[in-house]
Design an enzyme around this catalytic site. Structure first.
Site, mmCIF file in Angstrom:
data_model
loop_
_atom_site.group_PDB
_atom_site.id
_atom_site.type_symbol
_atom_site.label_atom_id
_atom_site.label_comp_id
_atom_site.label_asym_id
_atom_site.label_seq_id
_atom_site.Cartn_x
_atom_site.Cartn_y
_atom_site.Cartn_z
ATOM 1 N N LYS A 1 6.491 -0.113 -13.307
ATOM 2 C CA LYS A 1 7.925 -0.368 -13.264
ATOM 3 C C LYS A 1 7.907 -2.259 -14.011
ATOM 4 O O LYS A 1 6.753 -3.169 -14.829
ATOM 5 C CB LYS A 1 8.317 -1.495 -11.954
ATOM 6 C CG LYS A 1 8.723 -2.694 -11.747
ATOM 7 C CD LYS A 1 9.178 -2.513 -10.339
ATOM 8 C CE LYS A 1 8.217 -3.404 -10.296
ATOM 9 N NZ LYS A 1 8.606 -3.685 -8.434
ATOM 10 N N TRP B 1 2.548 2.993 -2.294
ATOM 11 C CA TRP B 1 1.930 3.266 -3.547
ATOM 12 C C TRP B 1 0.606 4.457 -3.771
ATOM 13 O O TRP B 1 -0.188 5.301 -3.437
ATOM 14 C CB TRP B 1 2.049 2.918 -5.395
ATOM 15 C CG TRP B 1 3.305 3.319 -5.719
ATOM 16 C CD1 TRP B 1 4.547 3.447 -5.132
ATOM 17 C CD2 TRP B 1 4.074 2.700 -6.868
ATOM 18 N NE1 TRP B 1 5.844 3.021 -5.929
ATOM 19 C CE2 TRP B 1 4.916 2.849 -7.221
ATOM 20 C CE3 TRP B 1 2.590 2.655 -8.184
ATOM 21 C CZ2 TRP B 1 5.703 2.971 -8.006
ATOM 22 C CZ3 TRP B 1 4.235 2.317 -9.085
ATOM 23 C CH2 TRP B 1 5.063 1.869 -9.362
ATOM 24 N N ASP C 1 3.073 -1.412 -10.198
ATOM 25 C CA ASP C 1 4.336 -1.998 -9.159
ATOM 26 C C ASP C 1 4.181 -3.583 -8.830
ATOM 27 O O ASP C 1 5.288 -4.504 -8.747
ATOM 28 C CB ASP C 1 4.360 -1.426 -7.537
ATOM 29 C CG ASP C 1 6.155 -1.559 -6.862
ATOM 30 O OD1 ASP C 1 7.178 -1.574 -7.818
ATOM 31 O OD2 ASP C 1 6.246 -1.626 -5.849
ATOM 32 N N ASP D 1 -5.176 -6.132 -5.682
ATOM 33 C CA ASP D 1 -2.935 -6.989 -6.015
ATOM 34 C C ASP D 1 -3.868 -9.180 -5.486
ATOM 35 O O ASP D 1 -4.659 -8.803 -5.305
ATOM 36 C CB ASP D 1 -2.231 -6.704 -4.339
ATOM 37 C CG ASP D 1 -1.001 -7.337 -4.682
ATOM 38 O OD1 ASP D 1 -0.185 -5.937 -4.902
ATOM 39 O OD2 ASP D 1 -0.799 -8.250 -4.948
ATOM 40 N N ASP E 1 -6.180 -12.105 -9.083
ATOM 41 C CA ASP E 1 -5.352 -11.895 -10.010
ATOM 42 C C ASP E 1 -5.230 -11.618 -11.842
ATOM 43 O O ASP E 1 -7.205 -12.089 -11.716
ATOM 44 C CB ASP E 1 -4.844 -13.440 -10.367
ATOM 45 C CG ASP E 1 -3.887 -14.025 -11.319
ATOM 46 O OD1 ASP E 1 -2.960 -12.652 -11.503
ATOM 47 O OD2 ASP E 1 -3.447 -15.197 -11.659
ATOM 48 N N GLY F 1 0.625 -0.973 -0.052
ATOM 49 C CA GLY F 1 0.239 0.351 -0.195
ATOM 50 C C GLY F 1 1.102 0.844 0.206
ATOM 51 O O GLY F 1 0.213 2.222 -0.058
#
EC number: 2.1.1.166
Length: 209
Positions: free
Chosen positions: A164, A65, A124, A83, A99, A63
């Site tokens: 990322k 970000w 991320d 997530d 997912d 958490g």
């Protein structure tokens, strides 16, 4: 009782983390993650987040970000976080656990996302790392392609993508794809990223519809 000796790698890990100024600062500020500083650097460089923005945080656990972004966009903004792992409660954030590579779950989050206009998608996300760069990168870009699919679907024309990636196998191919989708694309390596890390962050602006 005989204590097992720590391996050399675990000793190096402990030493690296003990001497890491970002970990020390994270603990001092009681932040959720070290990656908070990476997003802060990106935002200070590019001036992305503004009051009232709607932001999607993919791969949000633990958490960091979302925590940073929430203060930037204020109560008039909205954050959707997602997530595969559960995330500790963070006030004023909508969180879905699942997912994104699962098509049924992706349909579920689109049902929510389609209700709003979104200014930023940030990711991320990282796959489970095996240490073999070709496999790690391949798994990373599978997830990154899903992030790109979500971004194209939900972002406003002047929206941002922050994602990322790992340099190496498949990187140039993915960069070509992202440049075909966005008007402006930058590669950014925050100071908070570890020196020996292959990670970089892509900041893309202006999704072509």
């Amino acid at each position: 009782m005989i204590l097992k000796k720590r391996s050399k790698s675990s000793k190096n890990w402990l030493k690296r983390n003990f001497n890491d100024p970002y970990i020390k600062e994270r603990n001092k500020k009681k932040l959720r993650s070290r990656s908070w500083f990476k997003l802060k650097e990106i935002d200070e460089s590019e001036k992305i987040f503004k009051k009232g923005m709607n932001v999607i945080d993919l791969g949000s656990n633990p958490g960091g970000w979302s925590e940073y972004t929430l203060k930037k966009i204020g109560k008039s903004g909205k954050i959707f976080a997602c997530d595969i792992l559960p995330m500790r409660f963070l006030k004023d954030i909508v969180f879905f656990c699942g997912d994104i590579s699962n098509s049924d779950f992706l349909k579920k989050i689109f049902l929510f996302l389609d209700k709003y206009s979104w200014n930023v998608v940030m990711s991320d996300i990282s796959p489970n790392i095996c240490g073999y760069s070709v496999i790690d990168n391949s798994n990373m870009f599978k997830l990154s392609n899903i992030v790109l699919k979500i971004s194209r679907h939900v972002l406003s024309n002047n929206g941002y993508l922050i994602i990322k990636l790992f340099q190496g196998y498949g990187f140039n191919k993915y960069m070509k794809k992202i440049r075909n989708i966005f008007e402006l694309v930058k590669i950014y390596k925050p100071n908070a990223s570890r020196v020996n890390s292959r990670e970089v962050f892509i900041i893309a602006y202006g999704c072509k519809k």
